[in-house]
Design an enzyme around this catalytic site. Sequence first.
Site, PDB file in Angstrom:
ATOM      1  N   THR A 291      66.565 -32.109  59.653  1.00 27.80           N
ATOM      2  CA  THR A 291      65.879 -31.987  60.942  1.00 27.80           C
ATOM      3  C   THR A 291      66.835 -32.034  62.133  1.00 27.80           C
ATOM      4  OG1 THR A 291      65.514 -34.377  61.156  1.00 27.80           O
ATOM      5  CG2 THR A 291      63.837 -33.113  59.958  1.00 27.80           C
ATOM      6  N   ASP A 292      66.293 -31.628  63.266  1.00 29.58           N
ATOM      7  CA  ASP A 292      67.026 -31.742  64.531  1.00 29.58           C
ATOM      8  C   ASP A 292      66.687 -33.091  65.171  1.00 29.58           C
ATOM      9  OD1 ASP A 292      64.465 -31.472  65.662  1.00 29.58           O
ATOM     10  OD2 ASP A 292      64.806 -29.404  66.317  1.00 29.58           O
ATOM     11  N   ALA A 293      67.115 -33.291  66.385  1.00 30.15           N
ATOM     12  CA  ALA A 293      66.908 -34.573  67.068  1.00 30.15           C
ATOM     13  C   ALA A 293      65.436 -34.900  67.275  1.00 30.15           C
ATOM     14  CB  ALA A 293      67.636 -34.573  68.416  1.00 30.15           C
TER      15      ALA A 293
ATOM     16  N   ILE B 105      62.144 -32.104  63.731  1.00 36.30           N
ATOM     17  CA  ILE B 105      61.648 -30.799  63.275  1.00 36.30           C
ATOM     18  C   ILE B 105      62.742 -30.168  62.400  1.00 36.30           C
ATOM     19  CG2 ILE B 105      60.910 -28.500  64.028  1.00 36.30           C
ATOM     20  CD1 ILE B 105      58.997 -30.694  64.927  1.00 36.30           C
TER      21      ILE B 105
END
Length: 136
Positions: A17-19, A22
Amino acid sequence: MAGEEFSLPLRVYIEDTDAGGIVYYVNYLKFMERARTELMRSLGFGKDYIFTHDLMFVVRDVAVKYLKPAQLDDQLRVTAVITMLGGASMTMEQAIRRDNEVLARGQVTIACVERAGVRPRRLPEDMRERLAPLAR
């Protein structure tokens, strides 16, 4: 069985995931790669077969449509169906789902190449015979 769909369950981890929690867009391609690899392995074409036959598969073309985001800890199902089998390539339709919801769809064409020169080569006949009945 023609058009048989292969399915691979997987969980979304923090590294995917990103920050914002997601799934980062490129990781959908990694998930699809895993499903294609496991499909081939389930048919007896794992790394031992690939190395023994001096071949490898490379992605020649890929198109992905992102529909909805996957998130941290989601349980996903990644599918692959062979839609075209050529002399030295194959195309697969793939989807990533959370329950019955499609999050991403992709079409991937992979080419069979010789390991040493990375030049196209025909699929081995035994591989072709096992894959042909699965193609839609």
